[in-house]
Design an enzyme around this catalytic site. Sequence first.
Site, PDB file in Angstrom:
ATOM      1  N   MET A  99     -12.020  -4.950   4.802  1.00 40.94           N
ATOM      2  CA  MET A  99     -11.337  -3.899   5.642  1.00 40.94           C
ATOM      3  C   MET A  99     -11.222  -4.582   7.072  1.00 40.94           C
ATOM      4  SD  MET A  99     -10.423  -1.360   3.589  1.00 40.94           S
ATOM      5  CE  MET A  99      -9.416  -0.597   4.928  1.00 40.94           C
ATOM      6  N   HIS A 128      -8.072   2.236  -4.508  1.00 42.19           N
ATOM      7  CA  HIS A 128      -9.211   1.943  -3.349  1.00 42.19           C
ATOM      8  C   HIS A 128      -9.637   3.367  -3.032  1.00 42.19           C
ATOM      9  CE1 HIS A 128      -9.706   0.774   1.310  1.00 42.19           C
ATOM     10  NE2 HIS A 128     -10.700   1.234   0.597  1.00 42.19           N
ATOM     11  N   MET A 134     -11.584   5.819  -0.975  1.00 46.49           N
ATOM     12  CA  MET A 134     -12.279   6.064   0.263  1.00 46.49           C
ATOM     13  C   MET A 134     -13.051   7.337   0.008  1.00 46.49           C
ATOM     14  SD  MET A 134      -9.462   4.389   2.833  1.00 46.49           S
ATOM     15  CE  MET A 134      -8.442   4.231   1.508  1.00 46.49           C
ATOM     16  N   HIS A 172      -1.369  -1.132  -4.184  1.00 43.82           N
ATOM     17  CA  HIS A 172      -2.524  -0.831  -3.811  1.00 43.82           C
ATOM     18  C   HIS A 172      -2.482   0.778  -3.423  1.00 43.82           C
ATOM     19  CE1 HIS A 172      -6.184  -1.166  -1.500  1.00 43.82           C
ATOM     20  NE2 HIS A 172      -5.755  -0.431  -0.722  1.00 43.82           N
ATOM     21  N   GLY A 231       1.005  -2.197   3.927  1.00 44.50           N
ATOM     22  CA  GLY A 231       1.513  -1.083   3.835  1.00 44.50           C
ATOM     23  C   GLY A 231       2.789  -0.842   4.641  1.00 44.50           C
ATOM     24  N   MET A 266      -8.207   9.115  -0.560  1.00 48.61           N
ATOM     25  CA  MET A 266      -9.031   9.535   0.911  1.00 48.61           C
ATOM     26  C   MET A 266      -9.633  10.944   0.385  1.00 48.61           C
ATOM     27  SD  MET A 266      -6.572   8.080   3.826  1.00 48.61           S
ATOM     28  CE  MET A 266      -6.286   6.408   3.748  1.00 48.61           C
ATOM     29  N   SER A 275       0.757  -1.235   0.075  1.00 50.69           N
ATOM     30  CA  SER A 275      -0.006  -0.010  -0.028  1.00 50.69           C
ATOM     31  C   SER A 275       0.940   1.433   0.020  1.00 50.69           C
ATOM     32  CB  SER A 275      -0.868  -0.090   1.239  1.00 50.69           C
ATOM     33  OG  SER A 275      -1.405   1.193   1.443  1.00 50.69           O
ATOM     34  N   GLY A 313      -8.806   4.854   6.567  1.00 51.51           N
ATOM     35  CA  GLY A 313      -8.395   6.224   6.885  1.00 51.51           C
ATOM     36  C   GLY A 313      -6.760   6.475   7.231  1.00 51.51           C
ATOM     37  N   PHE A 314      -6.446   5.270   7.695  1.00 52.88           N
ATOM     38  CA  PHE A 314      -5.024   5.340   8.208  1.00 52.88           C
ATOM     39  C   PHE A 314      -4.400   4.137   8.049  1.00 52.88           C
ATOM     40  CE2 PHE A 314      -7.543   8.694  10.570  1.00 52.88           C
ATOM     41  CZ  PHE A 314      -6.680   9.818  10.114  1.00 52.88           C
ATOM     42  N   GLY A 315      -2.944   4.107   7.900  1.00 50.70           N
ATOM     43  CA  GLY A 315      -2.331   2.784   7.880  1.00 50.70           C
ATOM     44  C   GLY A 315      -1.715   2.620   9.145  1.00 50.70           C
ATOM     45  N   GLY A 316      -0.808   1.662   9.435  1.00 48.51           N
ATOM     46  CA  GLY A 316      -0.278   1.361  10.639  1.00 48.51           C
ATOM     47  C   GLY A 316      -1.140   1.143  11.610  1.00 48.51           C
ATOM     48  N   ASP A 329      -7.310  -6.015   3.648  1.00 49.19           N
ATOM     49  CA  ASP A 329      -6.720  -4.535   3.826  1.00 49.19           C
ATOM     50  C   ASP A 329      -6.773  -4.164   5.146  1.00 49.19           C
ATOM     51  OD1 ASP A 329      -5.401  -2.134   3.271  1.00 49.19           O
ATOM     52  OD2 ASP A 329      -7.218  -1.430   2.032  1.00 49.19           O
ATOM     53  N   GLY A 330      -5.644  -3.844   5.643  1.00 53.47           N
ATOM     54  CA  GLY A 330      -5.277  -3.421   7.021  1.00 53.47           C
ATOM     55  C   GLY A 330      -4.497  -4.296   8.072  1.00 53.47           C
ATOM     56  N   GLY A 331      -3.435  -3.868   8.537  1.00 50.61           N
ATOM     57  CA  GLY A 331      -2.873  -4.508   9.477  1.00 50.61           C
ATOM     58  C   GLY A 331      -2.061  -5.621   9.303  1.00 50.61           C
ATOM     59  N   ASP A 389      -4.513   4.044  -1.986  1.00 52.31           N
ATOM     60  CA  ASP A 389      -5.394   4.493  -1.239  1.00 52.31           C
ATOM     61  C   ASP A 389      -5.707   6.187  -1.726  1.00 52.31           C
ATOM     62  OD1 ASP A 389      -6.177   2.516   0.481  1.00 52.31           O
ATOM     63  OD2 ASP A 389      -4.002   2.785   1.001  1.00 52.31           O
TER      64      ASP A 389
HETATM   65  C1  DX5 Z   1      -6.509   2.153   5.305  1.00 49.98           C
HETATM   66  C2  DX5 Z   1      -5.993   1.671   4.016  1.00 49.98           C
HETATM   67  C3  DX5 Z   1      -4.915   0.773   3.705  1.00 49.98           C
HETATM   68  C4  DX5 Z   1      -3.769   0.974   4.623  1.00 49.98           C
HETATM   69  C5  DX5 Z   1      -3.181  -0.328   5.307  1.00 49.98           C
HETATM   70  O1  DX5 Z   1      -7.562   2.970   5.216  1.00 49.98           O
HETATM   71  O2  DX5 Z   1      -7.158   1.150   3.029  1.00 49.98           O
HETATM   72  O3  DX5 Z   1      -4.571   0.298   2.542  1.00 49.98           O
HETATM   73  O4  DX5 Z   1      -2.416   1.627   4.016  1.00 49.98           O
HETATM   74  O5  DX5 Z   1      -1.860   0.032   5.706  1.00 49.98           O
HETATM   75  P1  DX5 Z   1      -1.182  -0.987   6.918  1.00 49.98           P
HETATM   76  O6  DX5 Z   1      -0.714  -1.983   5.906  1.00 49.98           O
HETATM   77  O7  DX5 Z   1      -0.417  -0.383   7.331  1.00 49.98           O
HETATM   78  O8  DX5 Z   1      -2.337  -1.385   7.815  1.00 49.98           O
HETATM   79 ZN    ZN Z   2      -6.739   0.512   1.164  1.00 42.84          ZN
END
Ligand code: DX5
Ligand code: ZN
Length: 208
Positions: A134, A63, A65, A30, A190, A34, A7, A139-142, A168-170, A32
Site C-alpha cells: 500500500m 482487496h 480492508m 481491483h 483507480g 471496506m 480500482s 480507505g480512500f482513493g485519490g 496500490d495507491g496513487g 476494494d
Molecule cells: C485505497 C484502495 C485503493 C484505491 C486506489 O484504500 O485500496 O485500491 O482505490 O485509488 P487511487 O488509484 O485513486 O489511489
Molecule cells: Zn485496494
Amino acid sequence: MVYIAPSLLAADFAELGRELRRIKRADMLHVDIMDGRFVPNLSIGPGVVEALRRRTDLFFDVHLMMEDPLPYISVFRKAGADGITFHAECGEPPQEIIAAIKASGARPGVALSPKTPVSAIGSWGEDLEQVTVMTVEPGFGGQKMLLEPLHKVIELKMRLPWVKVEVDGGVNLDTAPLCKAAGADILVAGTSVFKAEDPYLEMRCMAL
Ligand code: DX5
Ligand code: ZN
C-alpha cells in the site's frame, strides 16, 4: 511486463455497467471492500461483486480492508472473487485466513499498510501468491503516492521471489515508472484510469 488493475472504487457507482465496458481490456479488476472499522470508510458488498461477475470475465482482485475477513472469504469467493487479499494488520491469524482462501479456490494475497514492514510476513508467507504494497493509507482513493513503501517492493522480490507484487495507491503516469523500476508486477490504478478520457490509452501508457 506489468499488469494494470483499475480500482473500481474510482468508478461512477451509478454507472457500473458502463464503467466496466470502459475498462474491458484491462488485465484485471481491483475491487476494494471496506468495513468501516479497519478503515474509516465503506464501499461495496458481495451483492455488487456478484452483479459485476455476471457482466465480465475479468480477473477479480478483491482487496479486503476488514477487521475480520475470515467469515467473508467464502462469501466473496462465491460472489466471484478470483484473488483475495487480506491485511496483515487485520488481527486474525494469517495462517487461517490463507487456508480459507486456498480452500475456497481463490488466489491468496496479503496487503501491507504503508508503515507495516515486510518482516510482518512470517513463515506463512510461503503460501502467498500475491503481496500488495500500500502506497497510501488504506480507505480512500485519490490520494498522493507515498514513495517510502516502494522499498518494500524490492525487498519482497528478494524474499518471496515467486509472489506477484502489487502496488496500490496513487499510481498514475508519473508514479508508475517508479513502481516498475522497483520491480512491481501489478499496478492498481483507480483515479488515473477511471477519470481518464480514454482509460485504455491511460492503462497502455502506464504499462509501457
Ligand atoms: C485505497 C484502495 C485503493 C484505491 C486506489 O484504500 O485500496 O485500491 O482505490 O485509488 P487511487 O488509484 O485513486 O489511489
Ligand atoms: Zn485496494
